[in-house]
Scaffold this motif. Sequence first.
Motif, PDB file in Angstrom:
ATOM      1  N   ALA A 153       8.559   1.043  -7.732  1.00 64.49           N
ATOM      2  CA  ALA A 153       7.162   0.797  -7.329  1.00 64.49           C
ATOM      3  C   ALA A 153       7.041  -0.610  -6.733  1.00 64.49           C
ATOM      4  O   ALA A 153       6.402  -0.806  -5.691  1.00 64.49           O
ATOM      5  CB  ALA A 153       6.224   0.966  -8.520  1.00 64.49           C
ATOM      6  N   SER A 154       7.687  -1.577  -7.377  1.00 63.80           N
ATOM      7  CA  SER A 154       7.622  -2.965  -6.890  1.00 63.80           C
ATOM      8  C   SER A 154       8.301  -3.101  -5.536  1.00 63.80           C
ATOM      9  O   SER A 154       7.793  -3.762  -4.625  1.00 63.80           O
ATOM     10  CB  SER A 154       8.315  -3.902  -7.888  1.00 63.80           C
ATOM     11  N   SER A 155       9.468  -2.469  -5.418  1.00 60.88           N
ATOM     12  CA  SER A 155      10.242  -2.551  -4.186  1.00 60.88           C
ATOM     13  C   SER A 155       9.480  -1.859  -3.030  1.00 60.88           C
ATOM     14  O   SER A 155       9.408  -2.370  -1.902  1.00 60.88           O
ATOM     15  CB  SER A 155      11.593  -1.882  -4.442  1.00 60.88           C
ATOM     16  N   PHE A 156       8.877  -0.715  -3.357  1.00 61.46           N
ATOM     17  CA  PHE A 156       8.134   0.076  -2.369  1.00 61.46           C
ATOM     18  C   PHE A 156       6.953  -0.724  -1.821  1.00 61.46           C
ATOM     19  O   PHE A 156       6.716  -0.772  -0.605  1.00 61.46           O
ATOM     20  CB  PHE A 156       7.651   1.352  -3.071  1.00 61.46           C
ATOM     21  N   ILE A 157       6.242  -1.403  -2.720  1.00 62.59           N
ATOM     22  CA  ILE A 157       5.059  -2.171  -2.293  1.00 62.59           C
ATOM     23  C   ILE A 157       5.486  -3.473  -1.610  1.00 62.59           C
ATOM     24  O   ILE A 157       4.846  -3.930  -0.666  1.00 62.59           O
ATOM     25  CB  ILE A 157       4.092  -2.407  -3.481  1.00 62.59           C
ATOM     26  N   ASN A 158       6.591  -4.060  -2.053  1.00 58.62           N
ATOM     27  CA  ASN A 158       7.127  -5.248  -1.378  1.00 58.62           C
ATOM     28  C   ASN A 158       7.433  -4.889   0.080  1.00 58.62           C
ATOM     29  O   ASN A 158       7.077  -5.617   1.015  1.00 58.62           O
ATOM     30  CB  ASN A 158       8.387  -5.716  -2.130  1.00 58.62           C
ATOM     31  N   GLN A 159       8.062  -3.721   0.280  1.00 60.86           N
ATOM     32  CA  GLN A 159       8.394  -3.288   1.648  1.00 60.86           C
ATOM     33  C   GLN A 159       7.134  -2.946   2.439  1.00 60.86           C
ATOM     34  O   GLN A 159       7.038  -3.267   3.636  1.00 60.86           O
ATOM     35  CB  GLN A 159       9.346  -2.088   1.603  1.00 60.86           C
ATOM     36  N   LYS A 160       6.152  -2.324   1.756  1.00 62.63           N
ATOM     37  CA  LYS A 160       4.895  -1.974   2.433  1.00 62.63           C
ATOM     38  C   LYS A 160       4.225  -3.251   2.944  1.00 62.63           C
ATOM     39  O   LYS A 160       3.689  -3.284   4.058  1.00 62.63           O
ATOM     40  CB  LYS A 160       3.963  -1.248   1.451  1.00 62.63           C
ATOM     41  N   ALA A 161       4.299  -4.319   2.121  1.00 70.75           N
ATOM     42  CA  ALA A 161       3.729  -5.609   2.538  1.00 70.75           C
ATOM     43  C   ALA A 161       4.447  -6.098   3.798  1.00 70.75           C
ATOM     44  O   ALA A 161       3.810  -6.490   4.785  1.00 70.75           O
ATOM     45  CB  ALA A 161       3.853  -6.627   1.407  1.00 70.75           C
ATOM     46  N   LYS A 162       5.771  -6.050   3.783  1.00 66.23           N
ATOM     47  CA  LYS A 162       6.551  -6.518   4.938  1.00 66.23           C
ATOM     48  C   LYS A 162       6.238  -5.681   6.179  1.00 66.23           C
ATOM     49  O   LYS A 162       6.053  -6.217   7.274  1.00 66.23           O
ATOM     50  CB  LYS A 162       8.043  -6.517   4.608  1.00 66.23           C
ATOM     51  N   ASP A 163       6.174  -4.363   5.991  1.00 69.53           N
ATOM     52  CA  ASP A 163       5.886  -3.475   7.122  1.00 69.53           C
ATOM     53  C   ASP A 163       4.482  -3.723   7.679  1.00 69.53           C
ATOM     54  O   ASP A 163       4.198  -3.392   8.833  1.00 69.53           O
ATOM     55  CB  ASP A 163       6.000  -2.001   6.695  1.00 69.53           C
ATOM     56  N   SER A 164       3.606  -4.281   6.840  1.00 73.87           N
ATOM     57  CA  SER A 164       2.233  -4.558   7.281  1.00 73.87           C
ATOM     58  C   SER A 164       2.074  -5.995   7.767  1.00 73.87           C
ATOM     59  O   SER A 164       0.946  -6.474   7.956  1.00 73.87           O
ATOM     60  CB  SER A 164       1.246  -4.292   6.133  1.00 73.87           C
ATOM     61  N   GLY A 165       3.194  -6.713   7.892  1.00 72.61           N
ATOM     62  CA  GLY A 165       3.153  -8.070   8.445  1.00 72.61           C
ATOM     63  C   GLY A 165       2.932  -9.172   7.418  1.00 72.61           C
ATOM     64  O   GLY A 165       2.669 -10.316   7.780  1.00 72.61           O
ATOM     65  N   PHE A 166       3.018  -8.846   6.114  1.00 73.09           N
ATOM     66  CA  PHE A 166       2.886  -9.866   5.067  1.00 73.09           C
ATOM     67  C   PHE A 166       4.280 -10.199   4.525  1.00 73.09           C
ATOM     68  O   PHE A 166       5.248  -9.481   4.771  1.00 73.09           O
ATOM     69  CB  PHE A 166       2.027  -9.333   3.908  1.00 73.09           C
ATOM     70  N   ASP A 167       4.350 -11.285   3.750  1.00 77.65           N
ATOM     71  CA  ASP A 167       5.642 -11.623   3.136  1.00 77.65           C
ATOM     72  C   ASP A 167       5.850 -10.876   1.818  1.00 77.65           C
ATOM     73  O   ASP A 167       6.970 -10.571   1.425  1.00 77.65           O
ATOM     74  CB  ASP A 167       5.720 -13.130   2.843  1.00 77.65           C
ATOM     75  N   ASP A 168       4.756 -10.648   1.094  1.00 76.50           N
ATOM     76  CA  ASP A 168       4.895 -10.062  -0.250  1.00 76.50           C
ATOM     77  C   ASP A 168       3.534  -9.513  -0.664  1.00 76.50           C
ATOM     78  O   ASP A 168       2.553  -9.644   0.089  1.00 76.50           O
ATOM     79  CB  ASP A 168       5.357 -11.147  -1.240  1.00 76.50           C
ATOM     80  N   ALA A 169       3.483  -8.920  -1.851  1.00 77.20           N
ATOM     81  CA  ALA A 169       2.213  -8.369  -2.340  1.00 77.20           C
ATOM     82  C   ALA A 169       1.934  -8.876  -3.750  1.00 77.20           C
ATOM     83  O   ALA A 169       2.852  -9.260  -4.482  1.00 77.20           O
ATOM     84  CB  ALA A 169       2.268  -6.841  -2.336  1.00 77.20           C
ATOM     85  N   ILE A 170       0.656  -8.877  -4.092  1.00 74.52           N
ATOM     86  CA  ILE A 170       0.211  -9.175  -5.463  1.00 74.52           C
ATOM     87  C   ILE A 170      -0.517  -7.936  -5.956  1.00 74.52           C
ATOM     88  O   ILE A 170      -1.357  -7.371  -5.240  1.00 74.52           O
ATOM     89  CB  ILE A 170      -0.699 -10.433  -5.494  1.00 74.52           C
ATOM     90  N   PHE A 171      -0.188  -7.515  -7.176  1.00 70.43           N
ATOM     91  CA  PHE A 171      -0.787  -6.301  -7.733  1.00 70.43           C
ATOM     92  C   PHE A 171      -2.138  -6.584  -8.377  1.00 70.43           C
ATOM     93  O   PHE A 171      -2.340  -7.639  -8.995  1.00 70.43           O
ATOM     94  CB  PHE A 171       0.137  -5.708  -8.801  1.00 70.43           C
ATOM     95  N   VAL A 172      -3.029  -5.580  -8.268  1.00 73.19           N
ATOM     96  CA  VAL A 172      -4.356  -5.657  -8.871  1.00 73.19           C
ATOM     97  C   VAL A 172      -4.585  -4.360  -9.647  1.00 73.19           C
ATOM     98  O   VAL A 172      -4.402  -3.278  -9.103  1.00 73.19           O
ATOM     99  CB  VAL A 172      -5.446  -5.795  -7.775  1.00 73.19           C
ATOM    100  N   ARG A 173      -4.939  -4.490 -10.932  1.00 72.25           N
ATOM    101  CA  ARG A 173      -5.200  -3.295 -11.744  1.00 72.25           C
ATOM    102  C   ARG A 173      -6.617  -3.393 -12.314  1.00 72.25           C
ATOM    103  O   ARG A 173      -6.934  -4.368 -12.980  1.00 72.25           O
ATOM    104  CB  ARG A 173      -4.175  -3.197 -12.880  1.00 72.25           C
ATOM    105  N   ASP A 174      -7.438  -2.405 -12.012  1.00 76.52           N
ATOM    106  CA  ASP A 174      -8.832  -2.382 -12.505  1.00 76.52           C
ATOM    107  C   ASP A 174      -9.553  -3.696 -12.201  1.00 76.52           C
ATOM    108  O   ASP A 174     -10.229  -4.266 -13.074  1.00 76.52           O
ATOM    109  CB  ASP A 174      -8.865  -2.093 -14.016  1.00 76.52           C
ATOM    110  N   GLY A 175      -9.345  -4.212 -11.019  1.00 76.48           N
ATOM    111  CA  GLY A 175     -10.042  -5.431 -10.599  1.00 76.48           C
ATOM    112  C   GLY A 175      -9.409  -6.724 -11.082  1.00 76.48           C
ATOM    113  O   GLY A 175      -9.868  -7.813 -10.748  1.00 76.48           O
ATOM    114  N   VAL A 176      -8.353  -6.602 -11.890  1.00 74.23           N
ATOM    115  CA  VAL A 176      -7.691  -7.797 -12.437  1.00 74.23           C
ATOM    116  C   VAL A 176      -6.376  -8.031 -11.705  1.00 74.23           C
ATOM    117  O   VAL A 176      -5.583  -7.089 -11.527  1.00 74.23           O
ATOM    118  CB  VAL A 176      -7.413  -7.612 -13.954  1.00 74.23           C
TER     119      VAL A 176
END
Length: 280
Positions: A153-176
């Motif tokens: 899940a972490s790797s998938f979202i890290n790649q999604k961030a890169k594919d979207s032009g970002f360097d990395d992602a920060i996770f948010v759960r229930d607004g936190v």
Amino acid sequence: MSRISFLNGQFLPHENCMVHIEDRGFQFADGIYEVTLFKNGRLIDGDPHIERLFRSLREMKIEHNFTKEFITQLQLDLFAKNNMSEGTCYIQITRGMANRVPWVPKNLTPTISATVSLGKKMTEEEFEKGVSIMTHEDIRWKRCDIKSVALFASSFINQKAKDSGFDDAIFVRDGVVTEGTFANAFIVDANDTLITKAADNLILCGITRNRMIAIAKEKGIKVEERNFSVAEMLNAKEVFLTSSSLILRPATKIDGNQIGNGKAGKISRILLEEYKKFIG
Ligand code: PLP
């Protein structure tokens, strides 16, 4: 000379380290890992890393009889055999090999492997510029406190961030805001208070996180371990990510919004400098 790695009691050329296709780590992500920084012949926060490794093994109920001394020596030996005076050591322990069954088999011999690498250092320019972050729903399981090898899940979202032009992602759960894909997240508010999520089952309690909190307190910086929202993060003076391998990365742009003045902030700089002094 080939890199030397470690597998089940043997130091071997890296390319000869093979595990069985029915290893539980391979089929079920039934294993845990640690990454520890090594500098000037010393494992940085070596003991807390090993304590967390043993905690992960306990939480996953992986049977073993490894000792703290064995794990420490194994890492030191691996750096010595590779003639390295600095780098990172990746150590992984899976439940071991078993016929593929849905339950968790008992009395297996765990598979232990370790590799070393030089790691990646941030240049001063990269630090000053910081990284660009995308926020994303935290799609991971609810035992993020275990340093499990189930990282897709972490790797998938890290790649999604890169594919979207970002360097990395920060996770948010229930607004936190929980944490980065492979790092803990901190913010600095308008009063220069350092804020990071309290350690619970929704984040990995980072060794670098804990060290940064200790350093901040020593330097008289107020620290709060509590939940914070995306809005609070976007309004922060500083946002940064911490991990053993990359240490501290300022996040200067989040979802396209500039954070602070768009450059590495004052507290980030103090903490990185003090951390560098700590590692020598
Ligand atoms: N959070 C997650 C999800 C991680 O994967 C990591 C490191 O890999 C961290 C936090 C930072 O932990 P540490 O500082 O112990 O490396």
